[in-house]
Design a protein around this motif. Structure first.
Motif, PDB file in Angstrom:
ATOM      1  N   VAL A 183       0.836  -1.193  -0.155  1.00 38.93           N
ATOM      2  CA  VAL A 183       0.143   0.137  -0.064  1.00 38.93           C
ATOM      3  C   VAL A 183       0.718   1.380  -0.217  1.00 38.93           C
ATOM      4  O   VAL A 183       0.408   2.097  -0.539  1.00 38.93           O
ATOM      5  N   LEU A 184       2.025   1.227   0.694  1.00 37.71           N
ATOM      6  CA  LEU A 184       2.897   2.447   0.694  1.00 37.71           C
ATOM      7  C   LEU A 184       3.550   2.612  -0.652  1.00 37.71           C
ATOM      8  O   LEU A 184       3.657   3.825  -1.080  1.00 37.71           O
ATOM      9  N   ALA A 185       4.145   1.615  -1.228  1.00 38.48           N
ATOM     10  CA  ALA A 185       4.394   1.711  -2.521  1.00 38.48           C
ATOM     11  C   ALA A 185       3.322   2.184  -3.604  1.00 38.48           C
ATOM     12  O   ALA A 185       3.704   3.068  -4.397  1.00 38.48           O
ATOM     13  N   ILE A 186       2.425   1.694  -3.431  1.00 44.74           N
ATOM     14  CA  ILE A 186       1.136   2.322  -4.377  1.00 44.74           C
ATOM     15  C   ILE A 186       0.853   3.815  -4.208  1.00 44.74           C
ATOM     16  O   ILE A 186       0.741   4.517  -5.203  1.00 44.74           O
ATOM     17  N   TYR A 187       0.874   3.954  -2.865  1.00 39.84           N
ATOM     18  CA  TYR A 187       0.813   5.339  -2.451  1.00 39.84           C
ATOM     19  C   TYR A 187       1.944   6.507  -3.191  1.00 39.84           C
ATOM     20  O   TYR A 187       1.571   7.388  -3.752  1.00 39.84           O
ATOM     21  N   GLN A 188       3.049   5.901  -2.959  1.00 45.08           N
ATOM     22  CA  GLN A 188       4.311   6.514  -3.437  1.00 45.08           C
ATOM     23  C   GLN A 188       4.184   6.742  -4.798  1.00 45.08           C
ATOM     24  O   GLN A 188       4.530   7.759  -5.656  1.00 45.08           O
ATOM     25  N   LEU A 189       3.866   5.660  -5.652  1.00 47.34           N
ATOM     26  CA  LEU A 189       3.671   5.638  -7.103  1.00 47.34           C
ATOM     27  C   LEU A 189       2.515   6.924  -7.588  1.00 47.34           C
ATOM     28  O   LEU A 189       2.959   7.695  -8.293  1.00 47.34           O
ATOM     29  N   ARG A 190       1.635   6.916  -6.832  1.00 44.35           N
ATOM     30  CA  ARG A 190       0.582   7.930  -7.049  1.00 44.35           C
ATOM     31  C   ARG A 190       1.181   9.406  -6.941  1.00 44.35           C
ATOM     32  O   ARG A 190       0.666  10.236  -7.534  1.00 44.35           O
ATOM     33  N   ARG A 191       1.871   9.375  -6.000  1.00 48.37           N
ATOM     34  CA  ARG A 191       2.538  10.671  -5.958  1.00 48.37           C
ATOM     35  C   ARG A 191       3.724  10.999  -6.594  1.00 48.37           C
ATOM     36  O   ARG A 191       4.535  11.954  -6.575  1.00 48.37           O
ATOM     37  N   GLY A 192       4.100  10.173  -7.494  1.00 43.27           N
ATOM     38  CA  GLY A 192       5.219  10.271  -8.374  1.00 43.27           C
ATOM     39  C   GLY A 192       6.499  10.109  -7.702  1.00 43.27           C
ATOM     40  O   GLY A 192       7.617  10.556  -8.409  1.00 43.27           O
ATOM     41  N   GLN A 193       6.687   9.391  -6.809  1.00 42.65           N
ATOM     42  CA  GLN A 193       7.918   8.997  -6.193  1.00 42.65           C
ATOM     43  C   GLN A 193       8.120   7.608  -6.431  1.00 42.65           C
ATOM     44  O   GLN A 193       8.227   6.762  -5.701  1.00 42.65           O
ATOM     45  N   GLU A 194       8.904   7.561  -7.564  1.00 41.13           N
ATOM     46  CA  GLU A 194       8.989   5.970  -8.331  1.00 41.13           C
ATOM     47  C   GLU A 194      10.239   5.449  -7.639  1.00 41.13           C
ATOM     48  O   GLU A 194      10.116   4.220  -7.025  1.00 41.13           O
ATOM     49  N   ASP A 195      11.246   6.200  -6.844  1.00 45.56           N
ATOM     50  CA  ASP A 195      12.524   5.849  -6.513  1.00 45.56           C
ATOM     51  C   ASP A 195      12.095   5.102  -5.000  1.00 45.56           C
ATOM     52  O   ASP A 195      12.305   4.075  -4.790  1.00 45.56           O
ATOM     53  N   GLU A 196      11.192   5.786  -4.299  1.00 49.52           N
ATOM     54  CA  GLU A 196      10.780   5.492  -2.916  1.00 49.52           C
ATOM     55  C   GLU A 196       9.932   4.388  -2.913  1.00 49.52           C
ATOM     56  O   GLU A 196      10.056   3.392  -2.249  1.00 49.52           O
ATOM     57  N   ALA A 197       9.037   4.320  -4.109  1.00 47.42           N
ATOM     58  CA  ALA A 197       8.052   3.119  -4.424  1.00 47.42           C
ATOM     59  C   ALA A 197       8.962   1.793  -4.694  1.00 47.42           C
ATOM     60  O   ALA A 197       8.553   0.838  -3.939  1.00 47.42           O
TER      61      ALA A 197
END
Length: 99
Positions: free
Chosen positions: A82-96
């Motif tokens: 869920v954290l990775a999906i949230y980060q992808l939605r926010r444009g934070q690909e590296d963090e995801a």
């Protein structure tokens, strides 16, 4: 020379737990219900959007970020997804990718 007076190492995990508890107290009830269901189906995009919308209706996105990170670090499992999906939605690909 005086001894070094830094933060005691035992205080770091305690402060993280306190921060996680504070975030959990602020979490919107409706969003938490969606989050509970989302843990069973973390890849359900519509369910994630409902969770995200319910959170944003009552709390800032920064609080959601802190909540999801605290949940992933403490409970693991699907919370990382869920954290990775949230980060992808926010444009934070590296963090995801790291999640």
């Amino acid at each position: 020379m005086p001894p070094h007076r830094g933060i005691p190492f035992w205080l770091i995990p305690v402060s993280c737990l306190v921060a996680a508890a504070a975030v959990a107290q602020e979490a919107p009830e409706k969003a938490l219900k969606y989050h509970e269901v989302l843990m069973k189906r973390p890849h359900n995009a519509a369910l994630f959007e409902r969770f995200f919308g319910a959170w944003i209706d009552e709390q800032p996105v920064e609080a959601l970020d802190a909540y999801l990170k605290a949940r992933a670090e403490s409970a693991g499992g699907q919370n990382w997804t869920v954290l990775a999906i949230y980060q992808l939605r926010r444009g934070q690909e590296d963090e995801a990718l790291a999640s």
